[in-house]
Every structure is written in structure tokens, then in C-alpha cells.
Write an enzyme that holds these catalytic residues in place. Structure first.
Site, PDB file in Angstrom:
ATOM      1  N   ASP A  26      11.902   8.063   1.016  1.00  0.00           N
ATOM      2  CA  ASP A  26      11.748   6.728   0.015  1.00  0.00           C
ATOM      3  C   ASP A  26      11.709   5.461   0.796  1.00  0.00           C
ATOM      4  OD1 ASP A  26      12.550   5.199  -1.949  1.00  0.00           O
ATOM      5  OD2 ASP A  26      14.595   5.721  -2.250  1.00  0.00           O
ATOM      6  N   TYR A  29       0.358  -7.330  -9.103  1.00  0.00           N
ATOM      7  CA  TYR A  29      -0.312  -6.548  -8.242  1.00  0.00           C
ATOM      8  C   TYR A  29      -0.640  -7.211  -7.436  1.00  0.00           C
ATOM      9  CZ  TYR A  29      -3.420  -3.351  -6.191  1.00  0.00           C
ATOM     10  OH  TYR A  29      -4.168  -2.867  -5.224  1.00  0.00           O
TER      11      TYR A  29
END
Length: 300
Positions: A49, A137
Site C-alpha cells: 500500500d 493530475y
């Protein structure tokens, strides 16, 4: 000839389009490779993760790689725009923690970035051109560049990339698949296709070669850029695919505005590759139509 098996390379995002190509290229060149993924951590991929700093630290401390190639990202502009905090967590915070862990391990850190750090108003862009991202982004990827280079300036190499294509495993991974579907769904019809944004579609196999070439340099840092030379709009790519597969019963009509998801994008973010060339790294690319003819098929 050096024994690359003594060099361990960690590849994040190894389940994705680019990550798979990087793992394959590095293994083909004899490197010991550990690929990570999260939601698609199948087979020999290690589930990590990247939003968990402790998980990153534990993983890098255990593996002690000589290089980390960071392909994992939230790379969908619409998703980033609609969940900025999630995009910042992965693209910025996760990148910073990985760069710090790489520094602590003495590993080269290679960060995959994007042409979307530029606004597309004054191309072509060199590595030191002023960034000005138009969307979340692009901003999060630029912020990722900055935090990585601040955390580990002597050991971080950034590689900015354009639109990528390759052999997809899931829908939406590669633009070729979506465009072929568009052609197939409009046999015998006319269809509007966006003809404004100028892209430089680049094969992930070529990108993987460049990324592994960067790792092979070992002592390398700074900002690099890589893109294929062919400038193509979405309509150009559609026309090329239609030609490759003999689809001659679809009339492609140029769409002269940027309809879609409402996210602003650079109209032409053409990038120069001087930094790679100065390092002696190959920048040749397979032509778009050649790759498609050799690697894709269309059901009649």
C-alpha cells in the site's frame, strides 16, 4: 559483461500497462526484479500500500534494492480532478515516502512523470522549461517530481512521458483498444473523433527500455523526457488503425472542440529529449502503425 542479477530492481505499479513492460524488460536483461501492486497484486507481485509510509519503509528495508522504478500513480485525469486528495496521497505523498525509503537504502529512485506538467501553449518543451499544469493530475505529478527531488536530489531521476500504448490486459489500459472499439462500433457510419489535442503516442516497450537504461547508468539524477516523434491527434490514431486493419467503411469526422470529461488538457506538450541524448541513452521508437500491425488483431 556485468552480472545484472546482482542488482535488485523494485518496480511499483507492476500490474499496470507500463509496469508490466518494465518488469519484463528488466528481467530480460538479467536484473533481479520485485514487482509491487495493490488492487491487482496477483502471481509473484508483492502487495504494498503506497499510501502507507510504514508499509513502504518495511518493504524497502526488507528488499534492499539497488533501484526503485516508480510507475504506480493515479494517472486518470478525470479521477484526479474528482478526488484530488486521493490523487495527492498516491502521486505526491506516496512518491515522497518512496524517495525517502530509496535514499535510506542507497537505491536509485526513478520517478515516472508526465507531459501534463506543461500547459501545451508554447511547445516544444525542454527539461528545464517552466511547468504550468492545467489540471489536478498534472499538478500532482509535478508536485511528485518536486518532493522526490527535495527528499533525494542526488539519487532521483525523473522521466516525463507522453500518451502510452501497448498490450493491454484490461479495458482502458491502452488507447488503441478504445479506438479499435470505436471503429468496430461505427462500421458503415460516420463518427466524430477529437482532432485538436496533439499527442505523441509512445510504446511502453520503448519506455521500459529507457527506464532500464537509466537504472544501468547507476549514478544519474535530474529530469529527463522521452516521447515518440510521431505527432497524432485522436483522429489520426483512429485513421492509422483503420488503415492497418483495412476498416474502410467508417467515415471519421474531425471534432473541433475538446468535448469529454470537462478536464482541461494541454493542446501540444511536445517534449525534447536532450538530457537522455547527452547521457547516451537511445531515444528511438517503434512507429505506431508498425507496432499495431504486429501486435494487435481485429475480429471481422
Amino acid at each position: 559483461m556485468s552480472d545484472n542479477s546482482q542488482t535488485k530492481v523494485v518496480v511499483t505499479g507492476a500490474s499496470g500497462l507500463l509496469g508490466r513492460a518494465v518488469v519484463k524488460e528488466a528481467r530480460n536483461r538479467g536484473y533481479t526484479v520485485v514487482g509491487t501492486a495493490f488492487s491487482r497484486a496477483t502471481g509473484d507481485l508483492v502487495k504494498v500500500d503506497l499510501n502507507d509510509k510504514q508499509a513502504i519503509d518495511d518493504f524497502i528495508s526488507r528488499e534492499r534494492p539497488q533501484a526503485v522504478i516508480h510507475c504506480a500513480a493515479e494517472k486518470r485525469p478525470f479521477a484526479a480532478e474528482n478526488n484530488r486528495s486521493a490523487a495527492e496521497l498516491l502521486n505526491v505523498s506516496g512518491t515522497k515516502h518512496l524517495a525517502q525509503a530509496a535514499r535510506n537504502a542507497g537505491a536509485l529512485f526513478v520517478y515516472v512523470s508526465t507531459e501534463y506538467v506543461f500547459d501545451g501553449r508554447n511547445p516544444p518543451y525542454s527539461e528545464d522549461s517552466a511547468p504550468n499544469p492545467l489540471n489536478v493530475y498534472g499538478q500532482t505529478k509535478l508536485d511528485g517530481e518536486r518532493v522526490a527531488m527535495q527528499a533525494y536530489p542526488e539519487g532521483t531521476a525523473v522521466l516525463r512521458l507522453p500518451l502510452l500504448y501497448g498490450s493491454a490486459q484490461t479495458p482502458g489500459e491502452s488507447p488503441c483498444d478504445a479506438l479499435i472499439k470505436l471503429l468496430q462500433e461505427n462500421r458503415g457510419k460516420s463518427v466524430e473523433v477529437e482532432a485538436i489535442q496533439k499527442r505523441f503516442p509512445t510504446c511502453v516497450d520503448d519506455v521500459a527500455r529507457v527506464l532500464v537504461d537509466i537504472v544501468a547508468k547507476r549514478n544519474i539524477s535530474g529530469i529527463f523526457q522521452f516521447a515518440a516523434p510521431e505527432m497524432m491527434t485522436r483522429l489520426d490514431m483512429c485513421a492509422a488503425l483503420a488503415q492497418v486493419f483495412g476498416i474502410n467503411d467508417v467515415t471519421l469526422v474531425p471534432q473541433k472542440d475538446m468535448k469529454g470529461d470537462g478536464v482541461e488538457r494541454p493542446l501540444n506538450a511536445q517534449m525534447l529529449m536532450g538530457a537522455l541524448e547527452r547521457e547516451g541513452i537511445r531515444v528511438d521508437c517503434v512507429p505506431f502503425k508498425q507496432w499495431c500491425a504486429q501486435n494487435l488483431s481485429v475480429a471481422n
